[in-house]
Design a protein around this motif. Sequence first.
Motif, PDB file in Angstrom:
ATOM      1  N   ARG A   1     -24.654  57.912   6.373  1.00 17.55           N
ATOM      2  CA  ARG A   1     -24.326  56.491   6.478  1.00 17.55           C
ATOM      3  C   ARG A   1     -23.158  56.117   5.554  1.00 17.55           C
ATOM      4  O   ARG A   1     -22.296  55.331   5.926  1.00 17.55           O
ATOM      5  CB  ARG A   1     -25.565  55.668   6.136  1.00 17.55           C
ATOM      6  CG  ARG A   1     -25.332  54.181   6.196  1.00 17.55           C
ATOM      7  CD  ARG A   1     -26.600  53.453   6.539  1.00 17.55           C
ATOM      8  NE  ARG A   1     -26.466  52.023   6.473  1.00 17.55           N
ATOM      9  CZ  ARG A   1     -25.927  51.267   7.419  1.00 17.55           C
ATOM     10  NH1 ARG A   1     -25.446  51.842   8.490  1.00 17.55           N
ATOM     11  NH2 ARG A   1     -25.867  49.964   7.293  1.00 17.55           N
TER      12      ARG A   1
ATOM     13  N   ILE B   1     -19.636  54.286   6.739  1.00 16.55           N
ATOM     14  CA  ILE B   1     -19.131  53.018   6.197  1.00 16.55           C
ATOM     15  C   ILE B   1     -17.740  53.226   5.586  1.00 16.55           C
ATOM     16  O   ILE B   1     -16.843  52.397   5.769  1.00 16.55           O
ATOM     17  CB  ILE B   1     -20.121  52.433   5.165  1.00 16.55           C
ATOM     18  CG1 ILE B   1     -21.396  51.999   5.866  1.00 16.55           C
ATOM     19  CG2 ILE B   1     -19.502  51.278   4.392  1.00 16.55           C
ATOM     20  CD1 ILE B   1     -22.519  51.590   4.941  1.00 16.55           C
TER      21      ILE B   1
ATOM     22  N   TRP C   1     -15.144  53.319   8.273  1.00 18.66           N
ATOM     23  CA  TRP C   1     -14.867  51.976   8.763  1.00 18.66           C
ATOM     24  C   TRP C   1     -13.924  51.241   7.806  1.00 18.66           C
ATOM     25  O   TRP C   1     -12.948  50.620   8.224  1.00 18.66           O
ATOM     26  CB  TRP C   1     -16.163  51.158   8.906  1.00 18.66           C
ATOM     27  CG  TRP C   1     -16.726  51.187  10.289  1.00 18.66           C
ATOM     28  CD1 TRP C   1     -17.769  51.939  10.714  1.00 18.66           C
ATOM     29  CD2 TRP C   1     -16.266  50.444  11.413  1.00 18.66           C
ATOM     30  NE1 TRP C   1     -18.005  51.709  12.042  1.00 18.66           N
ATOM     31  CE2 TRP C   1     -17.081  50.780  12.489  1.00 18.66           C
ATOM     32  CE3 TRP C   1     -15.248  49.532  11.615  1.00 18.66           C
ATOM     33  CZ2 TRP C   1     -16.904  50.247  13.756  1.00 18.66           C
ATOM     34  CZ3 TRP C   1     -15.086  48.991  12.873  1.00 18.66           C
ATOM     35  CH2 TRP C   1     -15.898  49.342  13.930  1.00 18.66           C
TER      36      TRP C   1
END
Length: 179
Positions: free
Chosen positions: A42, A46, A49
């Motif tokens: 995860r 992130i 992004w």
Amino acid sequence: MAKILDRILLFIYSLFIGALSVIAILLLADVIPIDLSVIGQRNLYIAAWVVAVVLLLLSFRFFYISVRRDRQSLSSIDQRTEYGDIQISTETIENLSFKAASRVRGIKEIKTRIRITDAGLEIMVRALVDGETSIPALTEEVQKQVHDYVEDITGIPVSNVSVYIANLVHSPVIKSRVE
């Protein structure tokens, strides 16, 4: 020439980085189907992004810088006549001010600066004097000469001419020898 080349390279770079960041965002949003099992964690997802969005924003900024006009180098006063437009650079007006102030006897080293206001031009003159002439009379003569000369040559109203006497010029004393 180098400035134009830099702008072209910045334009191409911004388009390239922008396209890559859009592709990265589309991949991360699953708009373009591809297996992203590499970004299984995860935190990495992130981070990807954030990097893609930051690169996209930077590419927008670089694109804007590459296509905008450089206003600082175009500092001029624009006038419209019945025959067309006239542009006089502030550097030209500074040189005219310098020329007018140089004609005053007793003024030695001169620097001029121009500020454009709604009321007209504000001209600042910084000078050294020889110390042999009355400073109030000298500064008044500089103000009059600069004001009249700039208005006559350019046709632009001069609202204010301020004179700053920085110092005296020390001339070397030459002792004559008597034999």
